[in-house]
Scaffold this active site. Structure first.
Site, PDB file in Angstrom:
ATOM      1  NE  ARG A 121      -4.178  -1.647   0.187  1.00 47.33           N
ATOM      2  CZ  ARG A 121      -4.211  -2.708  -0.587  1.00 47.33           C
ATOM      3  NH1 ARG A 121      -3.195  -2.962  -1.401  1.00 47.33           N
ATOM      4  NH2 ARG A 121      -5.249  -3.527  -0.560  1.00 47.33           N
ATOM      5  CG  HIS A 174      -2.657   0.241  -7.705  1.00 50.54           C
ATOM      6  ND1 HIS A 174      -3.126   0.896  -6.588  1.00 50.54           N
ATOM      7  CD2 HIS A 174      -2.741  -1.091  -7.405  1.00 50.54           C
ATOM      8  CE1 HIS A 174      -3.490   0.020  -5.669  1.00 50.54           C
ATOM      9  NE2 HIS A 174      -3.267  -1.198  -6.146  1.00 50.54           N
TER      10      HIS A 174
END
Length: 318
Positions: free
Chosen positions: A233, A281
């Site tokens: 993350r 991502h």
């Protein structure tokens, strides 16, 4: 059985079509357009991808929430989320395979100094990066990849890296056991794993304990010249500490796939940093077909009173 899909992703319509195709018996409603006339008390399950605050709490009789993603912090970060509700993470083969491929590729890129050679090409520089003894670079069996987080994704990546020939060490909060992987557990053993790590892969879940874990203190525990791959993350990384570690030579480079703000702002220093590789991502993306099969299976399991794979431990947060 009524299921509401609450997703702020552009792919919501694609997911809805596949769910209806795979299980026409489900009464699926897509938020917000198809839920305006729906009795909130009639909703049995919610499928969620970054739902807005209070959206899930609006349905008082929901039995469980199913995440479209491997992480669940996009759900639990809602201050109005009903803490008693079980949450099932997305666990599906396409997502796992995607992460495996990305991590192995980036570990090889780091090992082979590919980011440096790309920089050299852009500058028209011919300079072999030979740093090993006798004018050779080490092969993978002389390189240790350390993995923070040995859940489904971390364990699968560890096995793939091991099978490719890397030395692999893994760390988790609780004890894990894997053939051919040196497993470390708990705060007392983390430093020992970091001290032998040439390439560090972060696959920790996001919890209050793991926020900012990739910081100056952790970087100081790695061998000088280690490489960071963050596919966990964005909130795990202290961005200023990373830049300082790269500038000092403590870290040789970093591949970052997750960020505190996404998309990464145009003026962010990561874009132009010569030792940072940015990817948008994409390390592991849930495949719609296999993801829907997982969702339908989990809903049916909940209906039978069973616990499907990937249900979150509320005390751990993952």
């Amino acid at each position: 059985m009524t299921v509401v899909l609450i997703s702020r992703a552009e792919s919501a319509a694609t997911w809805a079509a596949e769910i209806r195709g795979q299980d026409p018996e489900l009464d699926l409603r897509v938020w917000p357009d198809e839920t305006r006339d729906l009795d909130p008390a009639a909703v049995d399950f919610v499928i969620a991808a970054k739902p807005p605050p209070g959206a899930i709490a609006a349905y008082p009789n929901v039995k469980a929430v199913l995440s479209l993603w491997a992480g669940v912090d996009h759900i639990t970060s809602d201050p109005e989320f009903p803490a008693h509700l079980p949450i099932a993470r997305m666990v599906e083969e396409g997502l796992t395979r995607g992460m495996r491929e990305f991590v192995v590729a980036q570990a090889l890129n780091a090992h082979l100094k590919m980011p440096e050679y790309i920089r050299q090409q852009n500058e028209r520089v011919w300079r072999p990066e030979i740093r090993g003894p006798h004018g050779t670079e080490p092969l993978v069996d002389e390189v240790t990849v350390g993995i923070l987080g040995l859940g489904v994704l971390g364990s699968d990546c560890a096995a793939a890296l091991r099978d490719f020939g890397f030395q692999v060490a893994g760390w988790a909060k609780s004890r894990k056991r894997m053939d051919g992987v040196d497993c470390y557990a708990g705060d007392a053993e983390r430093a020992a794993m970091l001290a032998r790590t040439d390439i560090l892969v972060n696959l920790l879940p996001r919890t209050a304990e793991t926020e900012n874990v990739l910081n100056a203190g952790l970087f100081a525990e790695l061998p000088e010249g280690a490489y960071l791959i963050n596919v966990g993350r964005g909130e795990h990384l202290v961005e200023e500490d990373l830049i300082a570690a790269l500038e000092s030579g403590r870290l040789a480079g970093a591949t970052l796939d997750v960020f505190r703000t996404e998309p990464l702002p145009q003026d962010h220093p990561f874009w132009a940093h010569p030792k940072i590789t940015v990817t948008p991502h994409v390390a592991s993306i849930t495949r719609v077909k296999t993801g829907v099969a997982r969702l339908v299976s989990a809903i049916r399991a909940f209906e039978r009173g069973e616990t499907p794979e990937g249900v979150v431990d509320p005390e751990k947060g993952y």
